[in-house]
Write a protein that holds these residues in place. Structure first.
Motif, mmCIF file in Angstrom:
data_model
loop_
_atom_site.group_PDB
_atom_site.id
_atom_site.type_symbol
_atom_site.label_atom_id
_atom_site.label_comp_id
_atom_site.label_asym_id
_atom_site.label_seq_id
_atom_site.Cartn_x
_atom_site.Cartn_y
_atom_site.Cartn_z
ATOM 1 N N LEU A 38 1.716 4.252 -10.674
ATOM 2 C CA LEU A 38 1.379 3.355 -9.942
ATOM 3 C C LEU A 38 0.909 1.843 -10.533
ATOM 4 C CD1 LEU A 38 -1.771 4.024 -7.215
ATOM 5 C CD2 LEU A 38 -2.106 2.102 -8.823
ATOM 6 N N ILE A 41 0.630 -1.270 -0.047
ATOM 7 C CA ILE A 41 0.055 -0.243 0.125
ATOM 8 C C ILE A 41 0.943 1.202 -0.016
ATOM 9 C CG2 ILE A 41 -1.694 1.290 1.368
ATOM 10 C CD1 ILE A 41 -2.866 -1.256 2.368
ATOM 11 N N VAL A 42 1.786 1.299 0.773
ATOM 12 C CA VAL A 42 2.739 2.282 1.117
ATOM 13 C C VAL A 42 3.639 2.687 -0.335
ATOM 14 C CG1 VAL A 42 4.988 3.402 1.949
ATOM 15 C CG2 VAL A 42 2.894 2.314 3.301
ATOM 16 N N SER A 43 4.069 1.414 -0.972
ATOM 17 C CA SER A 43 4.722 1.674 -2.423
ATOM 18 C C SER A 43 3.941 2.173 -3.180
ATOM 19 C CB SER A 43 5.338 0.148 -2.595
ATOM 20 O OG SER A 43 6.272 -0.324 -1.699
ATOM 21 N N GLY A 80 1.450 3.910 -2.691
ATOM 22 C CA GLY A 80 1.233 5.672 -2.435
ATOM 23 C C GLY A 80 2.540 6.204 -3.168
ATOM 24 N N TRP A 89 -0.899 8.095 -11.770
ATOM 25 C CA TRP A 89 -1.577 6.826 -12.051
ATOM 26 C C TRP A 89 -0.740 6.045 -12.655
ATOM 27 C CZ3 TRP A 89 -5.112 5.774 -8.661
ATOM 28 C CH2 TRP A 89 -6.082 6.364 -8.203
ATOM 29 N N TYR A 114 2.435 6.595 -6.890
ATOM 30 C CA TYR A 114 1.341 7.516 -7.349
ATOM 31 C C TYR A 114 1.979 9.027 -7.220
ATOM 32 C CZ TYR A 114 -2.666 10.614 -7.725
ATOM 33 O OH TYR A 114 -3.699 11.510 -7.850
ATOM 34 N N LEU A 115 2.663 9.474 -6.086
ATOM 35 C CA LEU A 115 3.070 10.785 -5.872
ATOM 36 C C LEU A 115 4.470 10.994 -6.511
ATOM 37 C CD1 LEU A 115 3.254 10.719 -1.734
ATOM 38 C CD2 LEU A 115 1.548 11.928 -3.267
#
Length: 371
Positions: free
Chosen positions: A29, A14-16, A18, A26, A21-22
């Motif tokens: 991601l 989940i962190v990766s 995120g 998309w 994405y930053l």
């Protein structure tokens, strides 16, 4: 237990995603998720083999593999290894190699891209990793294992496997043929050297692990005899644990070669590759390894180890053929899954057959008792 084992991997995923994405929106991601799935699909057989070694190690060395080992897998193989290849083959310093990885050269500049340099080094990488995995495969199938899966094939292989150093002879002869028929003329020497280094690395690490493990088992047995207590199978500690840990890291590196190279067919961005292959893929592979050990899956599915080794043999062959031809990573993943799946299915069938025979024997005994 499933939540406890896979919880960290899910959180890291989940962190990766995120971070991806930053970093790139998309698109980044999606690429990160694809690479994570790619790594897990390519490395399931790696997890099975890791589990067979990990269960021999003490709790301390298991923790080392799952902590320090993951750092080596993520930063060493998925981030620093490609940079090192570019650094060495292109004659660039580490800063220049990283700058090349992050920025595509302008057209007409004459500078090879990061992806092109790494792809050009693929024959050496494939020869080293392929020979290491090929030696692992040969040493397993040429051994007279108590449990046999493909009996019609494994029995005769075990017979000829009694010849001393046969695995080295087969590997050496195969390397000569690979260099002669699969490598380009200007790559023959580098492929030969890389392949020989792969064989030497396997023999060295494997032999040291067996040597110190044998010594520690003997010492524990002698101590138990002196004290009048029972001698139990020891978990690898000390030097034995260290060399098994080293063996696992080299093994993981050999498995990751195809994934790292294949990732460039999806993206050349080292950050996305590190997030997808490393943080997501490598973490899940280790979680699967831990689950296999703690759930006793290897004991329940008796042929799983055999299927994993045959998958390794297939992966080694794919690495060899990839020296000359491009082989889609989907094929690599499907071959491994096919062997593992067939072994698991064979294990289930064998377990049910044994249960049925046991039930039949019990019924016969009850019938005789009643009479």
């Amino acid at each position: 237990m499933v939540i406890r084992v896979f919880g960290i991997s899910i959180a890291v995923t989940i962190v990766s995603l995120g971070v991806a994405y930053l970093y790139g929106g998309w698109t980044a991601l999606a690429l990160c998720a694809i690479l994570g799935v790619l790594e897990v699909s390519l490395s399931f057989d790696n997890a099975v083999i890791n589990a067979t070694v990990l269960e021999k190690m003490s709790e301390f060395w298991q923790k080392i593999f799952l902590t320090i080992g993951i750092l080596i897998a993520v930063f060493g193989m998925r981030l620093l290894f490609p940079l090192l290849i570019v650094w060495v083959t292109a004659g660039l310093n580490p800063v220049e190699a990283f700058d090349l990885a992050m920025n595509v050269p302008e057209e007409g500049s004459g500078q090879q891209s990061y992806e092109e340099i790494l792809t050009a080094a693929h024959p050496q990488i494939a020869a080293f990793g392929g020979m290491f995995l090929f030696m692992l495969f040969l040493n397993f199938i040429l051994e007279d294992n108590e449990i046999k899966w493909l009996t019609w094939l494994e029995r005769p292989l075990a017979v000829i496997g009694k010849l001393d150093q046969l695995a080295v002879v087969i590997a050496g002869g195969s390397l000569v043929l690979i260099a002669e028929f699969l490598a380009e003329d200007d790559q023959i020497s580098t492929v030969m050297v890389a392949g020989v280094l792969g064989i030497i690395t396997y023999i060295t690490v494997n032999s040291l692990g067996q040597l110190f493990h044998t010594e520690e088992l003997a010492a524990e047995h002698d101590e138990a005899v002196k004290s009048g207590g029972p001698s139990q199978l020891a978990k690898a500690t000390g030097k034995a644990g260290f060399f098994l840990f080293l063996y696992l890291e080299v093994l993981d590196a050999s498995f990751s070669f195809d994934g790292v190279i294949g990732a460039f067919a999806i993206t050349a961005d080292p950050i996305i590759i590190a997030l997808g292959l490393g943080f997501i893929g490598a973490m899940f592979v280790r979680s699967i390894t831990v689950y296999l050990v703690r759930a006793g899956t290897l004991n329940e599915y008796r042929y799983l180890e055999h299927g994993a080794h045959w998958a390794i043999g297939a992966l080694a062959a794919i690495l060899f053929f990839s020296i000359k031809w491009h082989i889609n990573e989907i094929i690599t993943g499907l071959v491994g899954v096919a062997f593992i799946g067939a072994a698991a299915l064979s294990s289930i069938v064998a377990n049910r057959r044994e249960a049925a025979e046991s039930g039949s024997d019990t019924s016969e005994k009850d019938s005789l008792t009643a009479k």
